[in-house]
Scaffold this motif. Structure first.
Motif, PDB file in Angstrom:
ATOM      1  N   LEU A  34       0.858  -1.068   0.029  1.00 51.05           N
ATOM      2  CA  LEU A  34       0.087   0.389   0.162  1.00 51.05           C
ATOM      3  C   LEU A  34       0.702   1.310   0.017  1.00 51.05           C
ATOM      4  O   LEU A  34       2.136   1.221   0.166  1.00 51.05           O
ATOM      5  CB  LEU A  34      -0.663   0.077   1.331  1.00 51.05           C
ATOM      6  CG  LEU A  34      -1.688  -0.779   1.057  1.00 51.05           C
ATOM      7  CD1 LEU A  34      -2.878  -0.875   3.066  1.00 51.05           C
ATOM      8  CD2 LEU A  34      -2.802  -1.097  -0.150  1.00 51.05           C
ATOM      9  N   ALA A  35       0.944   2.548  -0.266  1.00 50.47           N
ATOM     10  CA  ALA A  35       1.213   3.320  -0.985  1.00 50.47           C
ATOM     11  C   ALA A  35       1.338   4.395   0.763  1.00 50.47           C
ATOM     12  O   ALA A  35       2.350   4.395   0.846  1.00 50.47           O
ATOM     13  CB  ALA A  35       0.235   5.118  -1.646  1.00 50.47           C
ATOM     14  N   SER A  36       0.367   3.872   1.406  1.00 54.30           N
ATOM     15  CA  SER A  36       1.150   4.710   2.579  1.00 54.30           C
ATOM     16  C   SER A  36       2.327   3.454   3.169  1.00 54.30           C
ATOM     17  O   SER A  36       3.181   4.040   4.835  1.00 54.30           O
ATOM     18  CB  SER A  36      -0.777   3.982   4.044  1.00 54.30           C
ATOM     19  OG  SER A  36      -0.835   3.108   4.025  1.00 54.30           O
ATOM     20  N   VAL A  37       2.277   2.666   3.252  1.00 52.60           N
ATOM     21  CA  VAL A  37       3.136   1.680   4.119  1.00 52.60           C
ATOM     22  C   VAL A  37       4.694   1.428   3.095  1.00 52.60           C
ATOM     23  O   VAL A  37       5.673   2.225   4.188  1.00 52.60           O
ATOM     24  CB  VAL A  37       3.313  -0.103   3.470  1.00 52.60           C
ATOM     25  CG1 VAL A  37       4.947  -0.535   3.811  1.00 52.60           C
ATOM     26  CG2 VAL A  37       1.754  -0.315   4.563  1.00 52.60           C
ATOM     27  N   TYR A  38       4.114   1.522   2.256  1.00 53.64           N
ATOM     28  CA  TYR A  38       6.407   2.921   1.533  1.00 53.64           C
ATOM     29  C   TYR A  38       6.223   4.025   1.847  1.00 53.64           C
ATOM     30  O   TYR A  38       7.506   4.138   2.402  1.00 53.64           O
ATOM     31  CB  TYR A  38       5.693   2.788   0.009  1.00 53.64           C
ATOM     32  CG  TYR A  38       6.156   1.596  -0.580  1.00 53.64           C
ATOM     33  CD1 TYR A  38       7.329   0.762  -0.840  1.00 53.64           C
ATOM     34  CD2 TYR A  38       4.978   1.141  -1.584  1.00 53.64           C
ATOM     35  CE1 TYR A  38       6.632   0.008  -1.647  1.00 53.64           C
ATOM     36  CE2 TYR A  38       4.430   0.621  -2.507  1.00 53.64           C
ATOM     37  CZ  TYR A  38       6.342  -0.787  -2.682  1.00 53.64           C
ATOM     38  OH  TYR A  38       6.371  -1.637  -3.653  1.00 53.64           O
ATOM     39  N   GLY A  42       9.934   5.820   4.537  1.00 53.23           N
ATOM     40  CA  GLY A  42      10.802   6.618   3.852  1.00 53.23           C
ATOM     41  C   GLY A  42      10.808   6.114   1.911  1.00 53.23           C
ATOM     42  O   GLY A  42      11.324   7.181   1.642  1.00 53.23           O
ATOM     43  N   THR A  43      10.085   5.731   1.652  1.00 54.18           N
ATOM     44  CA  THR A  43      10.276   5.340   0.080  1.00 54.18           C
ATOM     45  C   THR A  43       8.568   6.469  -0.224  1.00 54.18           C
ATOM     46  O   THR A  43       7.814   5.972   0.192  1.00 54.18           O
ATOM     47  CB  THR A  43      10.397   4.495  -0.550  1.00 54.18           C
ATOM     48  OG1 THR A  43       9.252   3.868  -0.265  1.00 54.18           O
ATOM     49  CG2 THR A  43      11.259   3.565   0.418  1.00 54.18           C
ATOM     50  N   PRO A  44       8.972   6.976  -1.357  1.00 52.64           N
ATOM     51  CA  PRO A  44       7.210   7.370  -2.208  1.00 52.64           C
ATOM     52  C   PRO A  44       6.669   5.648  -2.501  1.00 52.64           C
ATOM     53  O   PRO A  44       6.806   4.876  -3.112  1.00 52.64           O
ATOM     54  CB  PRO A  44       8.316   8.359  -3.388  1.00 52.64           C
ATOM     55  CG  PRO A  44       9.285   8.825  -3.578  1.00 52.64           C
ATOM     56  CD  PRO A  44      10.290   7.158  -2.408  1.00 52.64           C
ATOM     57  N   GLN A  45       5.526   6.593  -2.926  1.00 51.19           N
ATOM     58  CA  GLN A  45       4.446   5.470  -3.548  1.00 51.19           C
ATOM     59  C   GLN A  45       4.768   5.235  -4.825  1.00 51.19           C
ATOM     60  O   GLN A  45       5.374   5.827  -5.695  1.00 51.19           O
ATOM     61  CB  GLN A  45       2.985   6.233  -3.503  1.00 51.19           C
ATOM     62  CG  GLN A  45       3.068   7.487  -4.159  1.00 51.19           C
ATOM     63  CD  GLN A  45       2.131   8.441  -3.885  1.00 51.19           C
ATOM     64  OE1 GLN A  45       1.066   8.568  -3.052  1.00 51.19           O
ATOM     65  NE2 GLN A  45       1.456   9.298  -4.917  1.00 51.19           N
ATOM     66  N   ALA A  46       4.517   3.965  -5.076  1.00 48.73           N
ATOM     67  CA  ALA A  46       3.880   3.433  -6.044  1.00 48.73           C
ATOM     68  C   ALA A  46       3.793   4.269  -7.078  1.00 48.73           C
ATOM     69  O   ALA A  46       3.045   5.209  -6.583  1.00 48.73           O
ATOM     70  CB  ALA A  46       3.739   1.895  -6.116  1.00 48.73           C
TER      71      ALA A  46
END
Length: 195
Positions: A34-38, A42-46
Motif C-alpha cells: 500500500l502507498a501508506s506503507v511505502y 521513507g520511500t515514495p508511493q508506487a
C-alpha cells in the motif's frame, strides 16, 4: 472465440494483474504494498509513468529492472541505460509537501533514486507500453524511518458495539409486549399466505 495470449517475455513469468483493458492493454507483475506503507518506510508511493511521456525505450523494460530516477526541477523522470523512458505520475507539489507525518520528513524530497519495476503494461500486440513500481531515493536509509507494519488482511477485525437503553429507576429492564400489531404490506401477507 478470441484467446488471450499468455504472459509476454517482459513479464518474466509474473501473472497478469487485473483485467484486460478495453484497448487490449494487460498488466503483469506484482501488486506491491500500500502507498501508506511505502511512505511510512521513507520511500515514495508506487508510481507508473505518465502515458503521454513514455518513449520507445519502455519496450526494453522488464519486471525486476531498476531504472534511474532524476528530478529535473519540475518532474521526476525514469531512465534506462538506453535513455529516458518516461515521467513518473507524481505531482511536483508532492516534493514541497510533508507526506504522512506532520512536521516530519517527506519521502518525495529527493533528487535521484531508483525505480524498482514491479509491473509492466503491454498492448494488444504484446509490446511494453508502460511500467510501474516503487522508488528508493539514493540517500534512503531505512534506519532513519520508523517501520510501519505491513497490514495483514487476515488480522482485520470487525467490532460491533451494541447498546441497550438503561431503564430508569422503577422501570422494568424487559420491555412489555405491545398489544398493537403493525399491518403488514399486502405483498408480504400474500407471500406468507395470510391474505
Amino acid at each position: 472465440m478470441t484467446q488471450t495470449p499468455g504472459p509476454p517475455a517482459a513479464a518474466d513469468g509474473h501473472p497478469q494483474l487485473g483485467y484486460v483493458h478495453k484497448n487490449g492493454d494487460r498488466r503483469f507483475g506484482v501488486s506491491g504494498l500500500l502507498a501508506s506503507v511505502y511512505a511510512g518506510r521513507g520511500t515514495p508511493q508506487a508510481s507508473n509513468l505518465y502515458r503521454s511521456t513514455v518513449t520507445e525505450h519502455v519496450r526494453d523494460v522488464r519486471v525486476g529492472d531498476e531504472l534511474g530516477v532524476r528530478w529535473d526541477g519540475d518532474h521526476w523522470w525514469a531512465s534506462s541505460p538506453a535513455g529516458r523512458v518516461g515521467r513518473l505520475t507524481w505531482s511536483k507539489n508532492l516534493r514541497a509537501e510533508t507526506a504522512y507525518v506532520a512536521g516530519g520528513p517527506s519521502p518525495f524530497d529527493f533528487d535521484d533514486g531508483t525505480l524498482h519495476v514491479q509491473s509492466i503494461t503491454v498492448d494488444a500486440s504484446g509490446e511494453v507500453v508502460n511500467c510501474g513500481g516503487y522508488v528508493a531515493p539514493d540517500d534512503y536509509e531505512p534506519s532513519d524511518w520508523p517501520m510501519t507494519p505491513v497490514p495483514d488482511p487476515a488480522e482485520r477485525e470487525l467490532t460491533v458495539t451494541v447498546r441497550f437503553p438503561v431503564p430508569a429507576p422503577g422501570e422494568s429492564a424487559v420491555p412489555e409486549a405491545s398489544s398493537e400489531t403493525k399491518a403488514q404490506p399486502g405483498w408480504l401477507r400474500r407471500l406468507l399466505g395470510r391474505s
